[in-house]
Design a protein around this motif. Structure first.
Motif, mmCIF file in Angstrom:
data_model
loop_
_atom_site.group_PDB
_atom_site.id
_atom_site.type_symbol
_atom_site.label_atom_id
_atom_site.label_comp_id
_atom_site.label_asym_id
_atom_site.label_seq_id
_atom_site.Cartn_x
_atom_site.Cartn_y
_atom_site.Cartn_z
ATOM 1 N N MET A 1 0.829 -1.202 0.000
ATOM 2 C CA MET A 1 0.000 0.000 0.000
ATOM 3 C C MET A 1 0.867 1.257 0.000
ATOM 4 O O MET A 1 0.526 2.263 -0.614
ATOM 5 N N ILE A 2 2.011 1.179 0.666
ATOM 6 C CA ILE A 2 2.940 2.313 0.664
ATOM 7 C C ILE A 2 3.426 2.586 -0.755
ATOM 8 O O ILE A 2 3.542 3.741 -1.188
ATOM 9 N N CYS A 3 3.708 1.524 -1.502
ATOM 10 C CA CYS A 3 4.133 1.697 -2.895
ATOM 11 C C CYS A 3 3.014 2.287 -3.740
ATOM 12 O O CYS A 3 3.263 3.126 -4.615
ATOM 13 N N ALA A 4 1.778 1.857 -3.516
ATOM 14 C CA ALA A 4 0.650 2.402 -4.272
ATOM 15 C C ALA A 4 0.492 3.887 -3.985
ATOM 16 O O ALA A 4 0.259 4.693 -4.903
ATOM 17 N N LEU A 5 0.621 4.288 -2.724
ATOM 18 C CA LEU A 5 0.513 5.704 -2.377
ATOM 19 C C LEU A 5 1.703 6.497 -2.920
ATOM 20 O O LEU A 5 1.552 7.642 -3.348
ATOM 21 N N GLY A 6 2.892 5.889 -2.893
ATOM 22 C CA GLY A 6 4.060 6.548 -3.485
ATOM 23 C C GLY A 6 3.880 6.767 -4.970
ATOM 24 O O GLY A 6 4.278 7.797 -5.525
ATOM 25 N N SER A 7 3.253 5.796 -5.627
ATOM 26 C CA SER A 7 2.944 5.947 -7.044
ATOM 27 C C SER A 7 1.999 7.128 -7.277
ATOM 28 O O SER A 7 2.174 7.907 -8.215
ATOM 29 N N ALA A 8 0.993 7.270 -6.403
ATOM 30 C CA ALA A 8 0.061 8.395 -6.525
ATOM 31 C C ALA A 8 0.779 9.730 -6.354
ATOM 32 O O ALA A 8 0.476 10.697 -7.051
ATOM 33 N N VAL A 9 1.737 9.794 -5.434
ATOM 34 C CA VAL A 9 2.505 11.027 -5.231
ATOM 35 C C VAL A 9 3.288 11.372 -6.502
ATOM 36 O O VAL A 9 3.323 12.527 -6.940
ATOM 37 N N CYS A 10 3.923 10.364 -7.103
ATOM 38 C CA CYS A 10 4.692 10.600 -8.331
ATOM 39 C C CYS A 10 3.782 11.060 -9.466
ATOM 40 O O CYS A 10 4.078 12.051 -10.146
ATOM 41 N N PHE A 11 2.670 10.359 -9.678
ATOM 42 C CA PHE A 11 1.766 10.716 -10.770
ATOM 43 C C PHE A 11 1.133 12.089 -10.543
ATOM 44 O O PHE A 11 0.966 12.874 -11.477
ATOM 45 N N GLY A 12 0.763 12.381 -9.293
ATOM 46 C CA GLY A 12 0.124 13.658 -9.006
ATOM 47 C C GLY A 12 1.052 14.835 -9.230
ATOM 48 O O GLY A 12 0.644 15.876 -9.757
ATOM 49 N N THR A 13 2.319 14.690 -8.835
ATOM 50 C CA THR A 13 3.295 15.758 -9.057
ATOM 51 C C THR A 13 3.621 15.887 -10.532
ATOM 52 O O THR A 13 3.756 16.998 -11.063
ATOM 53 N N ALA A 14 3.717 14.741 -11.226
ATOM 54 C CA ALA A 14 4.033 14.771 -12.658
ATOM 55 C C ALA A 14 2.958 15.504 -13.447
ATOM 56 O O ALA A 14 3.258 16.207 -14.422
ATOM 57 N N SER A 15 1.699 15.357 -13.042
ATOM 58 C CA SER A 15 0.626 15.984 -13.805
ATOM 59 C C SER A 15 0.726 17.505 -13.769
ATOM 60 O O SER A 15 0.359 18.183 -14.731
ATOM 61 N N VAL A 16 1.219 18.066 -12.658
ATOM 62 C CA VAL A 16 1.407 19.515 -12.584
ATOM 63 C C VAL A 16 2.447 19.954 -13.605
ATOM 64 O O VAL A 16 2.245 20.915 -14.363
ATOM 65 N N LEU A 17 3.570 19.235 -13.645
ATOM 66 C CA LEU A 17 4.631 19.592 -14.582
ATOM 67 C C LEU A 17 4.188 19.398 -16.034
ATOM 68 O O LEU A 17 4.449 20.241 -16.890
ATOM 69 N N GLN A 18 3.516 18.295 -16.306
ATOM 70 C CA GLN A 18 3.102 18.009 -17.677
ATOM 71 C C GLN A 18 2.019 18.962 -18.168
ATOM 72 O O GLN A 18 1.986 19.315 -19.349
ATOM 73 N N ALA A 19 1.136 19.376 -17.266
ATOM 74 C CA ALA A 19 0.072 20.291 -17.665
ATOM 75 C C ALA A 19 0.634 21.641 -18.083
ATOM 76 O O ALA A 19 0.223 22.224 -19.090
#
Length: 278
Positions: A1-19
């Motif tokens: 579950m920690i890895c799943a949440l870490g994945s969400a942190v990575c994807f969420g931050t990436a979306s700001v940069l990509q947008a």
């Protein structure tokens, strides 16, 4: 579950940069499958940094998919919108309303409930028909994108977002089905090709959705596409279950996390803050 949440942190931050990078390039052709738009976006350093975070998030997602039911991983990935909202409020000085802060709390609460109720992943490995089905759905995502590019405004954004979500959902299911990662097995496994085709198609559609149209509609479609479908596949065909007696808690947690993410749908593309003029 920690890895799943870490994945969400990575994807969420990436979306700001990509947008920010997607809005900085010239508009595309209007097609939902616009490779030229993606190539222009790849010239932006923010987009490349976002892709690096996406790669790290995908690695964490792979590990999570090997140990958690699909419904838990899908809900955690939808929670990346809560991460995007918080990161946007810090990096881009976007003001969150009280309702949106409450939605962030709802997402966190839903994920906590899922973490408590989730059992081990199902023991089923999936039939050949299911593997071929994932590959067929991945190919259908490209067709959906081509059709979506012809729709007007909000309908186009919603269709592109839904298509991207289905593509990401295909990746979740296909990764789960890929139990043998030796080169010889991967060459003959339809699920391995579904990972590549589904992920690539999803990125094409998502980039087009970020560049134009209603962000809220696109992101809402994406959240639904990447959570509901994989969760059903996991429960019906792959044997995903909850801990004994905690199924109601898992169902409630799943819907709270998804509904909270939908309430934050406008952060599927973090707003770009314009610099003041002279």
């Amino acid at each position: 579950m920690i890895c799943a949440l870490g994945s969400a942190v990575c994807f969420g931050t990436a979306s700001v940069l990509q947008a920010v990078a997607a809005r900085a390039v010239a508009p595309g052709s209007g097609s939902g499958v616009d490779t030229a738009l993606l190539m222009r976006a790849l010239r932006q350093w923010r987009y490349l940094a976002g892709l690096a975070l996406d790669a790290l998030g995908f690695a964490l997602e792979l590990f999570a998919l090997r140990h958690l039911p699909l419904y838990a991983v899908g809900a955690a990935l939808a929670a990346s919108l809560a991460v995007t909202a918080v990161v946007a409020s810090w990096m881009l000085r976007v003001r969150l309303s009280g309702v949106e802060w409450a939605a962030v709390g709802v997402v966190c609460g839903g994920l906590a409930m899922l973490g408590l109720a989730s059992g081990a992943e199902g023991a089923e490995t999936g039939s050949l028909a299911l593997r071929l089905g994932t590959l067929g759905v991945a190919a259908g995502v490209l067709g959906l994108g081509a059709l979506a590019g012809r729709l007007p405004g909000r309908a186009r954004a919603a269709a592109l977002g839904l298509g991207a979500g289905i593509g990401f959902g295909v990746v979740e299911v296909a990764v789960r089905l890929t139990d043998d990662i030796s080169p010889g097995a991967l060459v003959t496994d339809p699920a391995a090709y579904a990972v590549l085709l589904g992920g690539g198609a999803a990125f094409l559609l998502l980039t087009s959705a970020l560049q134009r149209g209603s962000v809220t509609a696109a992101t809402a479609g994406m959240v639904i596409g990447e959570t509901v479908g994989p969760a059903l596949v996991g429960v019906v065909w792959l044997g995903d279950r909850t801990r004994p007696g905690l199924a109601p808690l898992a169902v409630a947690g799943f819907f709270l996390a998804v509904l909270g993410a939908l309430a934050l749908a406008r952060f599927g593309e973090a707003p770009v803050v314009e610099e003041p003029g002279p």
